[in-house]
Enzyme design. Structure first.
Site, PDB file in Angstrom:
ATOM      1  N   SER A 147       4.584  41.979  44.195  1.00 35.34           N
ATOM      2  CA  SER A 147       3.726  42.037  45.147  1.00 35.34           C
ATOM      3  C   SER A 147       2.985  43.563  45.438  1.00 35.34           C
ATOM      4  CB  SER A 147       4.144  41.664  46.618  1.00 35.34           C
ATOM      5  OG  SER A 147       3.150  41.727  47.605  1.00 35.34           O
TER       6      SER A 147
ATOM      7  N   TYR B  26      10.597  42.592  53.044  1.00 35.49           N
ATOM      8  CA  TYR B  26      10.114  41.777  51.766  1.00 35.49           C
ATOM      9  C   TYR B  26       9.528  42.845  50.772  1.00 35.49           C
ATOM     10  CZ  TYR B  26       6.187  39.262  49.614  1.00 35.49           C
ATOM     11  OH  TYR B  26       5.337  38.713  48.689  1.00 35.49           O
TER      12      TYR B  26
HETATM   13  N1  LIG Z   1       0.140  34.607  48.145  1.00 31.16           N
HETATM   14  C1  LIG Z   1       0.055  35.323  48.315  1.00 31.16           C
HETATM   15  O1  LIG Z   1      -0.956  36.120  48.748  1.00 31.16           O
HETATM   16  C2  LIG Z   1       1.044  36.508  47.540  1.00 31.16           C
HETATM   17  C3  LIG Z   1       0.901  38.084  47.311  1.00 31.16           C
HETATM   18  C4  LIG Z   1       1.596  38.669  46.760  1.00 31.16           C
HETATM   19  C5  LIG Z   1       2.719  38.285  46.227  1.00 31.16           C
HETATM   20  N2  LIG Z   1       3.149  36.823  46.374  1.00 31.16           N
HETATM   21  C6  LIG Z   1       4.377  36.326  45.722  1.00 31.16           C
HETATM   22  O2  LIG Z   1       3.838  35.223  44.962  1.00 31.16           O
HETATM   23  C7  LIG Z   1       4.875  34.467  44.875  1.00 31.16           C
HETATM   24  C8  LIG Z   1       4.504  32.920  45.229  1.00 31.16           C
HETATM   25  O3  LIG Z   1       4.150  32.962  46.690  1.00 31.16           O
HETATM   26  P1  LIG Z   1       3.201  31.792  47.439  1.00 31.16           P
HETATM   27  O4  LIG Z   1       2.183  32.329  48.126  1.00 31.16           O
HETATM   28  O5  LIG Z   1       3.116  30.792  46.422  1.00 31.16           O
HETATM   29  O6  LIG Z   1       4.507  31.138  48.324  1.00 31.16           O
HETATM   30  P2  LIG Z   1       4.493  29.733  49.032  1.00 31.16           P
HETATM   31  O7  LIG Z   1       3.062  29.353  49.174  1.00 31.16           O
HETATM   32  O8  LIG Z   1       5.105  30.141  50.331  1.00 31.16           O
HETATM   33  O9  LIG Z   1       5.354  29.028  48.279  1.00 31.16           O
HETATM   34  C9  LIG Z   1       6.636  29.429  48.054  1.00 31.16           C
HETATM   35  C10 LIG Z   1       7.516  28.403  47.006  1.00 31.16           C
HETATM   36  O10 LIG Z   1       8.937  28.964  46.885  1.00 31.16           O
HETATM   37  C11 LIG Z   1       9.873  28.020  47.068  1.00 31.16           C
HETATM   38  N3  LIG Z   1      11.092  28.692  47.756  1.00 31.16           N
HETATM   39  C12 LIG Z   1      11.173  29.226  48.700  1.00 31.16           C
HETATM   40  N4  LIG Z   1      12.334  29.718  49.136  1.00 31.16           N
HETATM   41  C13 LIG Z   1      13.011  29.043  48.079  1.00 31.16           C
HETATM   42  C14 LIG Z   1      14.268  28.879  48.098  1.00 31.16           C
HETATM   43  N5  LIG Z   1      15.637  29.603  48.661  1.00 31.16           N
HETATM   44  N6  LIG Z   1      14.794  28.170  46.846  1.00 31.16           N
HETATM   45  C15 LIG Z   1      14.113  27.610  46.143  1.00 31.16           C
HETATM   46  N7  LIG Z   1      12.675  27.483  46.061  1.00 31.16           N
HETATM   47  C16 LIG Z   1      12.348  28.228  47.152  1.00 31.16           C
HETATM   48  C17 LIG Z   1       9.084  26.894  47.960  1.00 31.16           C
HETATM   49  O11 LIG Z   1       9.721  25.909  47.674  1.00 31.16           O
HETATM   50  P3  LIG Z   1       9.622  24.568  48.764  1.00 31.16           P
HETATM   51  O12 LIG Z   1       8.262  24.120  48.843  1.00 31.16           O
HETATM   52  O13 LIG Z   1      11.023  23.708  48.386  1.00 31.16           O
HETATM   53  O14 LIG Z   1       9.885  25.141  50.247  1.00 31.16           O
HETATM   54  C18 LIG Z   1       7.926  26.950  47.531  1.00 31.16           C
HETATM   55  O15 LIG Z   1       7.593  26.021  46.339  1.00 31.16           O
HETATM   56  C19 LIG Z   1       6.078  34.904  45.836  1.00 31.16           C
HETATM   57  O16 LIG Z   1       7.065  35.430  44.995  1.00 31.16           O
HETATM   58  C20 LIG Z   1       5.350  35.690  46.703  1.00 31.16           C
HETATM   59  O17 LIG Z   1       6.156  36.768  47.102  1.00 31.16           O
HETATM   60  C21 LIG Z   1       2.338  36.077  47.119  1.00 31.16           C
END
Ligand SMILES: NC(=O)c1ccc[n+]([C@@H]2O[C@H](COP(=O)([O-])OP(=O)(O)OC[C@H]3O[C@@H](n4cnc5c(N)ncnc54)[C@H](OP(=O)(O)O)[C@@H]3O)[C@@H](O)[C@H]2O)c1
Length: 240
Positions: A137, A150
Site C-alpha cells: 500500500s 496497517y
Molecule cells: N482499496 C484501496 O484503495 C487500497 C489501497 C492500498 C492498498 N490496498 C490493498 O489492496 C488489497 C485489497 O484491498 P481491497 O480494497 O480490495 O479490500 P476489500 O474490498 O476490503 O476486500 C478484502 C478481501 O480480503 C478478504 N479477507 C479479509 N480478511 C480475510 C481473512 N482473514 N481471511 C481471508 N480473506 C480475508 C475479504 O474476504 P471476505 O469477503 O470473505 O471478507 C475480501 O475478499 C489489500 O491488501 C489492501 O490492503 C487497497
C-alpha cells in the site's frame, strides 16, 4: 493483454481475498486470460467460472490456511502464482485503537501472507517455478495518521517478500511487492472520501488507480519476463 487471451494458460494462481475488491478483479482478469484461480476468502464464492475454485479460509488463522491448502491439493497439486491480497483495515489513532483490531490486522495482513507464502512455496518447489506477489500500500510511504498498524503490516510485507526472495531464489521462485494507490473498493469506502481525494491530489500522478493499472504490473510480475526481478517493490502513481 495477450490478444489470444492465454497469458495465464497452464497456470494456477492462488489469490487471497478473491471475493471482493482488488482480489476479485484480479481473479476475473486471470480467468479471462486462460488461467485457473484458487481463491481463499472467509465468505462464500462470488465468482462463477469453471476455472475458479473457492476455499473458505481465514488466512489470519494458521490452522485454517493449512486446511485450505489440504483442500486445494485435492483440486491441484501445483500452485504457480500467489497473490497475497487479503487484508483488513481499521483506521484509528493509536491511543484509542482497540488492541483486538490491531491484532486482527497483524494476523491477516502480515501473518496470513506469511502462512500462505510458506505453504505455497512448498508446492512451487515441486514445480521448480513460482511467483509470489504481495499487495502492499501507498500507506507505507505516506504514513497516514490513524494507520500505524496497517502501514507497519504493509511495510512488513515488503520485508517478508525480500527475505523470502533470498530463500526461494534457488528454487526459481520470485517474491515481489506491488504497492497500490487508492482504488474504489469496500475497504476504501471505510475511509473519508474527502481525505482520500486530498491524498490523491498530492500524488505525482493525481488520480485513483484503475484495474488495468494493477493488471499490467501483475501480468509482468507473474510472467516469465520477470524471471530476473525479485525482492522488488513497485509503487504505483509515482509514490516512493
Ligand atoms: N482499496 C484501496 O484503495 C487500497 C489501497 C492500498 C492498498 N490496498 C490493498 O489492496 C488489497 C485489497 O484491498 P481491497 O480494497 O480490495 O479490500 P476489500 O474490498 O476490503 O476486500 C478484502 C478481501 O480480503 C478478504 N479477507 C479479509 N480478511 C480475510 C481473512 N482473514 N481471511 C481471508 N480473506 C480475508 C475479504 O474476504 P471476505 O469477503 O470473505 O471478507 C475480501 O475478499 C489489500 O491488501 C489492501 O490492503 C487497497
Amino acid at each position: 493483454m495477450n490478444p489470444t487471451g492465454a497469458t495465464y494458460a497452464g497456470k494456477l494462481a492462488l489469490i487471497t481475498g478473491s471475493r471482493r475488491g482488488v482480489g476479485r478483479l484480479v481473479a476475473e482478469h486471470i480467468l479471462r486470460n486462460g488461467g485457473r484461480v484458487a481463491g481463499f476468502a472467509r465468505g462464500e464464492s462470488t465468482i462463477d467460472h469453471p476455472g475458479y475454485h473457492h476455499f473458505q479460509v481465514d488466512i489470519g488463522d494458521p490452522a485454517s490456511v493449512q486446511q485450505g491448502f489440504a483442500a486445494l491439493k485435492k483440486v491441484s497439486d501445483a500452485v504457480h502464482i500467489v497473490i497475497n491480497n487479503a487484508a483488513v483495515l481499521t483506521s484509528q489513532y493509536a491511543m484509542i485503537m482497540p488492541p483486538a483490531q490491531a491484532q486482527a490486522m497483524i494476523n491477516t495482513n502480515l501473518m496470513g501472507a506469511f502462512m500462505v507464502s510458506r505453504e505455497a512455496s512448498k508446492l512451487m518447489r515441486k514445480g521448480k517455478w513460482g511467483r509470489i506477489i504481495n499487495i502492499g500500500s501507498m500507506a507505507v510511504s505516506l504514513e497516514p495518521i490513524g494507520d500505524s498498524v496497517y502501514a507497519a503490516c504493509k511495510a512488513g510485507l515488503t520485508t517478508l517478500a525480500n527475505v523470502m526472495a533470498k530463500e526461494l531464489a534457488p528454487l526459481n521462485i520470485t517474491c515481489n511487492t506491488l504497492s497500490i494507490t487508492a482504488i474504489k473498493t469496500d475497504m476504501l469506502a471505510q475511509l473519508p472520501g474527502d481525505k482520500i481525494d486530498a491524498v490523491i491530489a498530492g500524488l505525482p500522478i493525481p488520480r485513483y488507480a484503475e484495474p488495468d493499472d494493477i493488471f499490467n504490473i501483475i501480468d509482468f510480475l507473474a510472467s516469465e519476463r520477470s524471471a530476473y526481478i525479485t525482492a522488488q517493490t513497485i509503487y504505483m502513481g509515482g509514490v516512493n
